[in-house]
Design an enzyme around this catalytic site. Structure first.
Site, PDB file in Angstrom:
ATOM      1  N   HIS A  88       0.817  -1.220   0.000  1.00 48.50           N
ATOM      2  CA  HIS A  88       0.000   0.000   0.000  1.00 48.50           C
ATOM      3  C   HIS A  88       0.850   1.269   0.000  1.00 48.50           C
ATOM      4  CE1 HIS A  88      -3.899  -2.038   0.590  1.00 48.50           C
ATOM      5  NE2 HIS A  88      -3.215  -2.905   1.322  1.00 48.50           N
ATOM      6  N   ASP A 103      -0.133  -5.235   5.809  1.00 56.17           N
ATOM      7  CA  ASP A 103      -1.178  -6.114   5.270  1.00 56.17           C
ATOM      8  C   ASP A 103      -1.033  -6.261   3.757  1.00 56.17           C
ATOM      9  OD1 ASP A 103      -1.895  -3.337   5.122  1.00 56.17           O
ATOM     10  OD2 ASP A 103      -3.875  -3.947   4.443  1.00 56.17           O
ATOM     11  N   GLU A 104      -1.666  -7.291   3.228  1.00 60.40           N
ATOM     12  CA  GLU A 104      -1.834  -7.504   1.795  1.00 60.40           C
ATOM     13  C   GLU A 104      -0.535  -7.367   0.996  1.00 60.40           C
ATOM     14  OE1 GLU A 104      -6.358  -6.715   0.629  1.00 60.40           O
ATOM     15  OE2 GLU A 104      -5.272  -4.841   0.985  1.00 60.40           O
ATOM     16  N   ILE A 105       0.443  -8.174   1.356  1.00 54.82           N
ATOM     17  CA  ILE A 105       1.634  -8.276   0.511  1.00 54.82           C
ATOM     18  C   ILE A 105       1.250  -9.109  -0.717  1.00 54.82           C
ATOM     19  CG2 ILE A 105       4.012  -9.080   0.329  1.00 54.82           C
ATOM     20  CD1 ILE A 105       3.568  -6.684   2.221  1.00 54.82           C
TER      21      ILE A 105
END
Length: 561
Positions: free
Chosen positions: A247, A318-320
């Site tokens: 992100h 988060d969200e690699i």
């Protein structure tokens, strides 16, 4: 006899833990010269003045006239003073601070007493007192009343994303003020993301200069100071989140060399979902192999700890997305020589967490850093005494996985606490709606986390479900979350309130009757209805939950099935 449950029209939200009449229910006049006597304290004195003005000018008129209340209009029984006593004026606003208070409003005396362990508990008591006053033109106050109150959970938060769409400072201040009405205490500020970097940092000014949506959509250090101070005056901590290494596409506007897959189409037409570059439009991950990444990031961390006194630092993680890191040639070489994506994340966490801890901060991460199926770190990289994990997937199951692993948890389960869900998706050429029989996703609100989370869904969620008594102690509390792909200042209040109020009560005093253990959503409906109208009168754009007719006709809008 209990009070505050709405049955007699006396309504306090969140419902206090203990609220009882010491005499027959009654209301006395509030003297025109009513005053609040408060110890001298910068933040409490400000709160006392604020509440005195609110109490004298609000003139709330309940939608349902309080019943079974003996109203005494004799000036001889009017209430003249609320006297505040605080045991410790020096206790700072921090996680776990004692917010307990007692409030005693005698039936036949001119002085009411509010006693609290800390300034912050006194603020909660002031809010309760303000809700016990109503009437026009003469003000009445519930009398012969005793309140003992203390929150069940120490962390009662709201997360707002200001990267995808920008919110002005006044919007944030109004949100914090409304949080204080609801006895919430943590404003989790998701400041930056791939879409924009609106925060002006003294050490890295180019991040906002090049990564924000424009000079009129930035937060200056003075803006941050104003927000943090406003939070303290309202008993609300401001918890900053600088999400990384994922992100971070907006960082590439200033430093393209440290960001992988920046400014690329998020899901190339020739790729399957597994090989996407991001989970939504807006790509970019910081490169853990580039030494400059840490030089920039340490400057960012330095500035954040100087701008925000809050002891929690939310570092995201988060969200690699594997495809984004794999798009970089140096990472490709690392992987071809036997390295793994999880090792890359461990290198990143191992290089940044100790630096944040050095500043005496506790690091909060999203659950992915430990629980993600593909890219995660070993527990040895996340010292339990310095780490808190925030859960957002799989409801109670992931909460249990976190506490079973020995970590403290903040619960934001998307199935219950995500306020943006159910408003469709924001993709421009989404064919799922172009069907005579809409897809199950379109029927479900069209968003990945649909359907819309109603206030009842939020109110009925037990964040410690399935946990033992000891495990439940590891749950610090919860946060509802507003991601802003399809939200901006025009809809902010409507998205947040009164649904956030539903969580506020469950984390303060629970969603069950303390005597019977039965969930109290049925009687909460009328109280939340009344509270919504009162919030609107206080300048909050909260959405309605029922027609006004329902309040005017008690019980007629219930179901018998």
């Amino acid at each position: 006899a209990s009070a505050g449950g709405g049955g007699n029209g006396i309504n306090v939200w969140p419902k206090p833990r203990i609220m009882s009449w010491t005499t027959q229910p009654r209301a006395n006049l509030l003297s025109p010269s009513f005053a609040i006597s408060s110890p001298k304290h910068f933040y409490l004195s400000s709160a006392a003045n604020r509440y005195l003005k609110l109490i004298k000018t609000e003139h709330h008129q309940p939608l349902v006239t309080p019943s079974l209340i003996n109203i005494t209009t004799s000036s001889s029984s009017a209430l003249h003073t609320l006297f505040i006593t605080v045991e410790s004026l020096l206790t700072p606003l921090q996680h776990g601070v004692n917010e307990t208070y007692t409030l005693s409003i005698p039936a036949d005396a001119s002085i009411a007493n509010l006693t609290a362990h800390t300034v912050w508990g006194a603020m909660r008591g002031l809010e309760t007192f303000s809700q016990l006053v109503w009437g026009k033109p003469n003000l009445l106050v519930a009398s012969g009343l005793y309140v003992w109150d203390s929150p069940l959970f120490a962390h009662r938060g709201l997360m707002v994303d200001t990267s995808r769409n920008y919110y002005g400072v006044d919007d944030i201040l109004r949100t914090i003020k409304t949080m204080s009405f609801n006895k919430m205490n943590v404003f989790h500020w998701h400041i930056t993301d791939s879409h924009s970097f609106p925060l002006v940092l003294p050490s890295e000014p180019d991040l906002a200069a090049k990564g924000s949506y424009g000079h009129d959509m930035q937060y200056s250090p003075d803006d941050v100071k104003k927000i943090v101070e406003f939070g303290l005056t309202h008993g609300v901590r401001v918890l900053p989140e600088i999400d990384s290494p994922g992100h971070t596409g907006s960082w590439a506007e200033a430093y393209p060399e440290i960001v992988t897959c920046a400014n690329k189409f998020w899901w190339p037409a020739e790729s399957n979902w597994t090989n996407r570059l991001a989970s939504e439009p807006g790509t970019g991950h910081l490169n853990p192999l580039n030494p400059k990444t840490y030089k920039i990031l340490k400057n960012v961390i330095n500035d954040i700890v100087n701008l925000f006194p809050e002891a929690f630092y939310h570092a995201g993680a988060d969200e690699i997305i594997p495809g984004c890191w794999k798009a970089d040639s140096t990472i490709q070489s690392f992987l071809s020589n036997g390295g793994t994506l999880s090792q890359l994340l461990e290198k990143f966490v191992g290089s940044t967490l100790p630096y944040i801890v050095f500043f005496n901060r506790t690091v909060v991460y999203w659950e992915d850093v430990l629980l993600d199926d593909n890219v995660n770190v070993r527990p040895s990289f996340l010292p339990k005494e310095h780490t808190i994990l925030q859960t957002w997937n799989n409801g109670p199951n992931n909460t249990k996985r976190i506490v079973d692993a020995g970590y403290r948890a903040i619960v934001s389960s998307s199935e219950f606490y995500y306020l943006d869900c159910g408003h469709g998706d924001f993709l421009g050429n989404d064919s799922q709606y172009d069907q005579l029989q809409p897809s199950s996703s379109a029927n479900n609100g069209g968003s990945w986390c649909g359907p819309f989370k109603t206030w009842q869904t939020i109110y009925d969620y037990d964040i410690t479900y399935g946990l033992s008594e000891e495990e439940a102690k590891m749950v610090l509390g919860g946060e509802v979350a507003l991601w802003s792909e399809q939200a901006d200042p025009k809809v902010l209040d409507v998205r947040l309130w009164p649904r956030t109020s539903a969580m506020a009560e469950t984390l303060w005093s629970g969603n069950r009757d303390e005597e019977t253990g039965i969930k109290r959503y049925a009687q909460a409906t009328d109280r939340l209805n009344e509270w919504r109208y009162r919030m609107v009168s206080r300048g909050v754009g909260a959405e309605p939950i029922q027609p006004l007719w329902c309040l005017r006709n008690p019980g007629m809008c219930n179901t018998a099935h």
